[in-house]
Every structure is written in C-alpha cells, then in structure tokens.
Design a protein around this motif. Structure first.
Motif, PDB file in Angstrom:
ATOM      1  N   ASP A  63       0.825  -1.210   0.000  1.00 61.88           N
ATOM      2  CA  ASP A  63       0.000   0.000   0.000  1.00 61.88           C
ATOM      3  C   ASP A  63       0.859   1.260   0.000  1.00 61.88           C
ATOM      4  N   THR A  64       1.884   1.281   0.833  1.00 57.90           N
ATOM      5  CA  THR A  64       2.733   2.472   0.925  1.00 57.90           C
ATOM      6  C   THR A  64       3.491   2.703  -0.376  1.00 57.90           C
ATOM      7  N   LEU A  65       4.070   1.674  -0.952  1.00 54.97           N
ATOM      8  CA  LEU A  65       4.799   1.828  -2.206  1.00 54.97           C
ATOM      9  C   LEU A  65       3.866   2.252  -3.336  1.00 54.97           C
ATOM     10  N   HIS A  66       2.647   1.739  -3.328  1.00 53.24           N
ATOM     11  CA  HIS A  66       1.667   2.113  -4.344  1.00 53.24           C
ATOM     12  C   HIS A  66       1.342   3.604  -4.262  1.00 53.24           C
ATOM     13  N   GLU A  67       1.148   4.090  -3.054  1.00 52.42           N
ATOM     14  CA  GLU A  67       0.812   5.503  -2.884  1.00 52.42           C
ATOM     15  C   GLU A  67       2.019   6.412  -3.104  1.00 52.42           C
ATOM     16  N   ALA A  68       3.197   5.954  -2.682  1.00 49.64           N
ATOM     17  CA  ALA A  68       4.385   6.803  -2.776  1.00 49.64           C
ATOM     18  C   ALA A  68       4.861   6.972  -4.211  1.00 49.64           C
ATOM     19  N   HIS A  69       4.873   5.873  -4.966  1.00 50.91           N
ATOM     20  CA  HIS A  69       5.417   5.912  -6.317  1.00 50.91           C
ATOM     21  C   HIS A  69       4.345   5.871  -7.406  1.00 50.91           C
ATOM     22  N   LEU A  70       3.082   5.745  -6.978  1.00 53.17           N
ATOM     23  CA  LEU A  70       1.965   5.639  -7.930  1.00 53.17           C
ATOM     24  C   LEU A  70       2.118   4.412  -8.821  1.00 53.17           C
ATOM     25  N   TRP A  71       2.714   3.342  -8.270  1.00 54.51           N
ATOM     26  CA  TRP A  71       2.770   2.070  -9.001  1.00 54.51           C
ATOM     27  C   TRP A  71       1.460   1.334  -8.776  1.00 54.51           C
ATOM     28  N   ASN A  72       0.961   0.698  -9.813  1.00 53.46           N
ATOM     29  CA  ASN A  72      -0.244  -0.096  -9.589  1.00 53.46           C
ATOM     30  C   ASN A  72       0.121  -1.407  -8.890  1.00 53.46           C
ATOM     31  N   SER A  73      -0.890  -2.079  -8.352  1.00 55.97           N
ATOM     32  CA  SER A  73      -0.633  -3.287  -7.565  1.00 55.97           C
ATOM     33  C   SER A  73       0.004  -4.390  -8.391  1.00 55.97           C
ATOM     34  N   GLY A  74      -0.265  -4.403  -9.699  1.00 52.42           N
ATOM     35  CA  GLY A  74       0.350  -5.414 -10.557  1.00 52.42           C
ATOM     36  C   GLY A  74       1.860  -5.336 -10.540  1.00 52.42           C
ATOM     37  N   HIS A  75       2.395  -4.106 -10.506  1.00 52.60           N
ATOM     38  CA  HIS A  75       3.855  -3.936 -10.465  1.00 52.60           C
ATOM     39  C   HIS A  75       4.433  -4.523  -9.180  1.00 52.60           C
ATOM     40  N   ILE A  76       3.706  -4.379  -8.071  1.00 56.92           N
ATOM     41  CA  ILE A  76       4.211  -4.880  -6.797  1.00 56.92           C
ATOM     42  C   ILE A  76       4.418  -6.395  -6.871  1.00 56.92           C
ATOM     43  N   PHE A  77       3.416  -7.097  -7.407  1.00 51.31           N
ATOM     44  CA  PHE A  77       3.515  -8.549  -7.472  1.00 51.31           C
ATOM     45  C   PHE A  77       4.543  -9.001  -8.504  1.00 51.31           C
ATOM     46  N   TRP A  78       4.651  -8.281  -9.609  1.00 53.46           N
ATOM     47  CA  TRP A  78       5.660  -8.645 -10.600  1.00 53.46           C
ATOM     48  C   TRP A  78       7.060  -8.317 -10.105  1.00 53.46           C
ATOM     49  N   LEU A  79       7.209  -7.259  -9.299  1.00 55.98           N
ATOM     50  CA  LEU A  79       8.513  -6.973  -8.694  1.00 55.98           C
ATOM     51  C   LEU A  79       8.974  -8.139  -7.835  1.00 55.98           C
ATOM     52  N   MET A  80       8.047  -8.664  -7.064  1.00 58.37           N
ATOM     53  CA  MET A  80       8.374  -9.816  -6.239  1.00 58.37           C
ATOM     54  C   MET A  80       8.721 -11.010  -7.111  1.00 58.37           C
ATOM     55  N   GLY A  81       7.971 -11.205  -8.198  1.00 55.82           N
ATOM     56  CA  GLY A  81       8.255 -12.313  -9.108  1.00 55.82           C
ATOM     57  C   GLY A  81       9.631 -12.203  -9.743  1.00 55.82           C
ATOM     58  N   VAL A  82      10.018 -10.979 -10.139  1.00 51.92           N
ATOM     59  CA  VAL A  82      11.341 -10.774 -10.740  1.00 51.92           C
ATOM     60  C   VAL A  82      12.436 -11.012  -9.708  1.00 51.92           C
ATOM     61  N   TRP A  83      12.207 -10.557  -8.471  1.00 57.14           N
ATOM     62  CA  TRP A  83      13.176 -10.793  -7.398  1.00 57.14           C
ATOM     63  C   TRP A  83      13.401 -12.292  -7.213  1.00 57.14           C
ATOM     64  N   ILE A  84      12.324 -13.041  -7.151  1.00 59.29           N
ATOM     65  CA  ILE A  84      12.428 -14.485  -6.969  1.00 59.29           C
ATOM     66  C   ILE A  84      13.104 -15.131  -8.181  1.00 59.29           C
ATOM     67  N   PHE A  85      12.822 -14.613  -9.373  1.00 61.07           N
ATOM     68  CA  PHE A  85      13.443 -15.144 -10.593  1.00 61.07           C
ATOM     69  C   PHE A  85      14.965 -15.050 -10.508  1.00 61.07           C
ATOM     70  N   PHE A  86      15.476 -13.872 -10.158  1.00 55.45           N
ATOM     71  CA  PHE A  86      16.932 -13.709 -10.095  1.00 55.45           C
ATOM     72  C   PHE A  86      17.525 -14.412  -8.882  1.00 55.45           C
ATOM     73  N   GLN A  87      16.766 -14.473  -7.787  1.00 50.91           N
ATOM     74  CA  GLN A  87      17.259 -15.186  -6.613  1.00 50.91           C
ATOM     75  C   GLN A  87      17.484 -16.652  -6.931  1.00 50.91           C
ATOM     76  N   ALA A  88      16.592 -17.229  -7.725  1.00 52.36           N
ATOM     77  CA  ALA A  88      16.737 -18.627  -8.110  1.00 52.36           C
ATOM     78  C   ALA A  88      17.727 -18.802  -9.257  1.00 52.36           C
ATOM     79  N   ALA A  89      17.768 -17.831 -10.166  1.00 56.15           N
ATOM     80  CA  ALA A  89      18.623 -17.952 -11.352  1.00 56.15           C
ATOM     81  C   ALA A  89      20.103 -18.016 -11.001  1.00 56.15           C
TER      82      ALA A  89
END
Length: 462
Positions: A63-89
């Motif tokens: 919620d805070t990141l969405h309001e602070a940067h005006l990112w939609n919620s989809g970006h939040i979940f994809w950010l986590m997905g990309v983090w996990i992608f590189f963590q595993a890669a």
C-alpha cells in the motif's frame, strides 16, 4: 618450482566404502577452522535472516509503495516475481563458482549484502518503476540468491552425517527473520517516513549479512566428521538413525552426471509446484485477508504467524526427516501444503478469524518445509561435494515458480477470483504428494527387489 600451502597440519586419511565413495577422516572441525562446527550453523542462520525481509515482508509494504510511487498493484507482485526469478537464477552459477574456488564463501556473502542494500535504496528513491525492477528485482534478487545458496550448502558440508535438522534450522532463518519487518511495513511505514524506513532496513540487513559472512569457511572436499566413522555403524543413536533413514549418496555426482538422472528433474518439477504454492500464499494472503474484511492488524498478525511457522517448520521438518526419511516427510508436507490452501479459502469465506490464522500457520509450515527437504535430499542423492551446483539445478525451478506464484497468480485471481486460485493451488499441492512417491536415490538398489541367496553359507561351512 611451486609449493602448496596445506590447509591443515593435522594428519588425515581418505577411505573408500563399498560403493567407491571417498571420505576424508582424521581432522576435527577445530583443526580446520579453529572453532566448533556449530558456528557454521549459527552464522549461516544469521545470514539467511538478513535477506528474509525482501521476500516475506515485501508485500506488506504494497500500500505504501503504491501511494508513494503511484505504481499499480500489478507492479508490486511482478517486482516480487522478478526478485524471486533472479534469486533462483543465480543458484546454479553461484554453485559452480563456489565449487571451482573462484568465489569464496566470504566474498559471495559480501556481494549478497551489497545487493540487499541496493534493493532497498531503489525501493526508496526509484524515479521510475524500471529502476525498482533493476535495483530490487535484479540486484537484490541476485544478492539474496548468493546468500541463500552459500548458507544452505555450507551447513550441509559441515554436517554430512545428519544434515536434515541443521539444514532446516538455517533455512528457517529465511522466513522468521522477516517478522519484525512485516509489522514495521504494515503498521508504521507511511508516506511521511517510507524512504527513511527503507534505507534503515537496507543498512541493517546489509550489515547482518556482511558480518555473518565474514566468518564463513568451507571444509575440505570429502571431509567427514570424527565420531561418525563412514565405514562402521555409529555408536551415536542420532547418527545411526539418520543414516539408516537417509543413507549417503552412493557416490559424489558431478552436475553433468546428476542432470542425466530422471530423479533430479522429478525433484525439479516437484519443487516448482510446491514453491509456486508457497509464493502464491506469501503474495496474496495479505490482500485476500483484507478483501475478506479482516482488519489490517489481523492480516499482519496472520502474515507474521505464517512467517514464524514457515521458519520454525523448516527446522522441525529437517529433524523429522532425519528420523523418518526425507521422501516420506516430503509426501506428508505436500499433503499439508495442498490441504491448507483449501483451508485458507474456506476460513476467509466464512469470515472466521481464528480459523484463518490457523490455516495461515499450517500453510506457512508446509510452504517452508519443502526447501530444506529438497536441499538435504539433493545431498543425500548426489553427494556433498557438488551440492551447491546440484541443488542449484533443482532450486532453479523457482525461476518459474516465482513468476507463476506471484505474477501469474495475480492474473489467475483477476480472471477466476480468489476461489479459483486457491482451489488450483490446493490441487497442485495434492498432486505433488503423488509425484513425491516416485523419488528414489540414483544408483542405490531397491531393497525390496533384492532376492535372498537360495544357498546361504552357514557358519559351519565358513
């Protein structure tokens, strides 16, 4: 003319068992690094806690990141997905570099600490979401992958005779180290202080990882601890029971040899399914709880309990697997993980807060337990010498499970609502238990298929 500096002046010898596997015996942990080997459980455990907030607490800041940067919620979940992608890669290449000697454990941990700091700085000051994808998704993900791979495989090398409980304990740090940050991001961080909070958290996590990593040291290849003779039955009932239920690999498999065995890819797919369910729960439990009408404090409590049980479950399940066998324990965990998804859905739909908290904890237990099981099972099946690379291949399934559980999870929720998503997740968990039935160590004969000698030699003949 060149000279070779020996790592130890203590005499040792190498012995070979009936399968041709080599063991290096004669050196104690104190001979090698000047301190007891339990410190190589403690420091990896601390290092894992230092990276845990990036995965387990991140969505609490949605919620805070969405309001602070005006990112939609989809970006939040994809950010986590990309983090996990590189963590595993990074797991497999990091394993290759570690085992070749080109990337010492201490340096891997320092790089991981730097990546963690860059991730939080990018979340705090990113002028565009692309910067967050690079800073948090890529750099922090790579850093966390280096730390994770180094910590998990380090403890397996120092405890080859009963690695389950120790690996689980270290792996647990990856979950419950995030608990204070879940409450911090949910209850304290807002638009007035989010940059300060994120920077402070980044500095703390960076320092924790760096300090822990400074004390890392690998044992020599083939090393086997004193007091656990690999060619004789141990007098220690814990070691005797653990080796009976989880016998050592028949040989030290190289990554190429391991990749040619079907069981490695069965493990890869099983981890893909179960890790995807775990990540789905981490990403969507908070928004699901809020949509079901639970107060923010209740949702934060549920997520914290999930993280605590997730971490504690990793240690407990490692101990259980030492007693009852890795595969049998994995089957049980898959059933628990799958069933818990149906429980979370039903409890939320009923609006039952106690049931929701309970199902959240059960889901956390199952989701956390799978990782130490696969880490220890990989060493059991393919040996310790190349475990960083071999487990890196198995763990690489998280490349896909992270994107599926988080990013694609958002797509499924949007298309079929939470009901369809949780039903799919639960069904996959049950199917994973069926797949786990077929996991078997390569090269080891099936005891049920060995026929007794029809003409055994009696004592009087011998």
């Amino acid at each position: 003319m060149t000279t070779t500096q020996l790592s130890s002046t203590v005499p040792f010898k190498e012995v070979t068992d009936g399968n041709g596997r080599v063991y290096r015996i004669g050196e104690t942990d104190r001979d090698i690094m000047g301190r007891p080997r339990w410190t190589m459980v403690l420091f990896p455990w601390i290092g894992m806690m230092g990276i845990s907030s990036s995965e387990y607490a991140f969505t609490s800041a949605e919620d805070t990141l969405h309001e602070a940067h005006l990112w939609n919620s989809g970006h939040i979940f994809w950010l986590m997905g990309v983090w996990i992608f590189f963590q595993a890669a990074v797991a497999f290449p990091a394993g290759q570099l570690r085992e070749s000697g080109k990337l010492p454990a201490r340096y891997a941990m320092m790089l991981g600490a730097l990546g963690t700091l860059l991730g939080y700085l990018s979340l705090a000051y990113a002028p565009h979401v692309i910067v967050a994808y690079i800073g948090f998704g890529m750099f922090s993900g790579i850093g966390a992958g280096l730390v994770y791979a180094t910590c998990v495989n380090m403890v397996g090398k120092w405890y080859p005779e009963r690695k389950g409980g120790k690996t689980g304990l270290v792996n647990g740090g990856f979950a419950y180290g995030s608990v204070p940050f879940v409450f911090l991001f949910t209850s304290y961080m807002d638009l007035s202080n989010y940059q300060t909070v994120l920077v402070i958290v980044g500095v703390i996590c960076c320092a924790v990882v760096a300090v822990a990593g400074w004390f890392f040291k690998d044992p020599p290849k083939y090393w086997w601890p004193t007091g656990a003779d690999p060619l004789k039955t141990s007098e220690d009932p814990r070691i005797r029971r653990a080796l009976a239920k989880n016998p050592p690999a028949v040989k030290q498999y190289t990554p190429k040899e391991a990749a040619r065995t079907p069981v490695l890819w069965m493990m890869w797919f099983c981890l893909l399914c179960t890790a995807g369910i775990n990540i789905f729960g981490i990403a969507f439990q908070v928004p699901f709880g809020k949509d079901m009408g639970f107060a923010g404090g209740i949702v934060a409590t549920a997520m914290s309990l999930k993280a605590i049980v997730n971490g504690t479950g990793r240690g407990v399940i490692g101990w259980i697997s030492d007693r009852y066998g890795r595969r049998n324990t994995l089957i049980f965990v898959c059933l628990v993980l799958g069933s818990a998804q149906f429980g979370v859905l039903v409890s939320g739909s009923m609006g039952s807060m106690p049931f929701f908290l309970f199902c959240s904890m059960v889901s956390g237990f199952g989701g956390g337990a799978i990782f130490p099981l696969f880490a220890a099972m990989t060493a059991d099946y393919f040996g310790e010498n190349n475990n960083a690379s071999n487990y890196g291949m198995v763990y690489s399934s998280k490349l896909i499970s992270g994107l599926v559980g988080s990013g694609m999870g958002a797509v499924v929720v949007a298309a079929w609502d939470y009901e369809g998503a949780f039903i799919i997740a639960g069904s996959i968990g049950i199917a994973s238990a069926v797949l786990a039935l077929f996991l078997k160590a390569p090269g080891r004969p099936d005891g049920k298929k060995i026929e007794p000698n029809p003409n055994p030699i009696g004592r009087e003949i011998a």
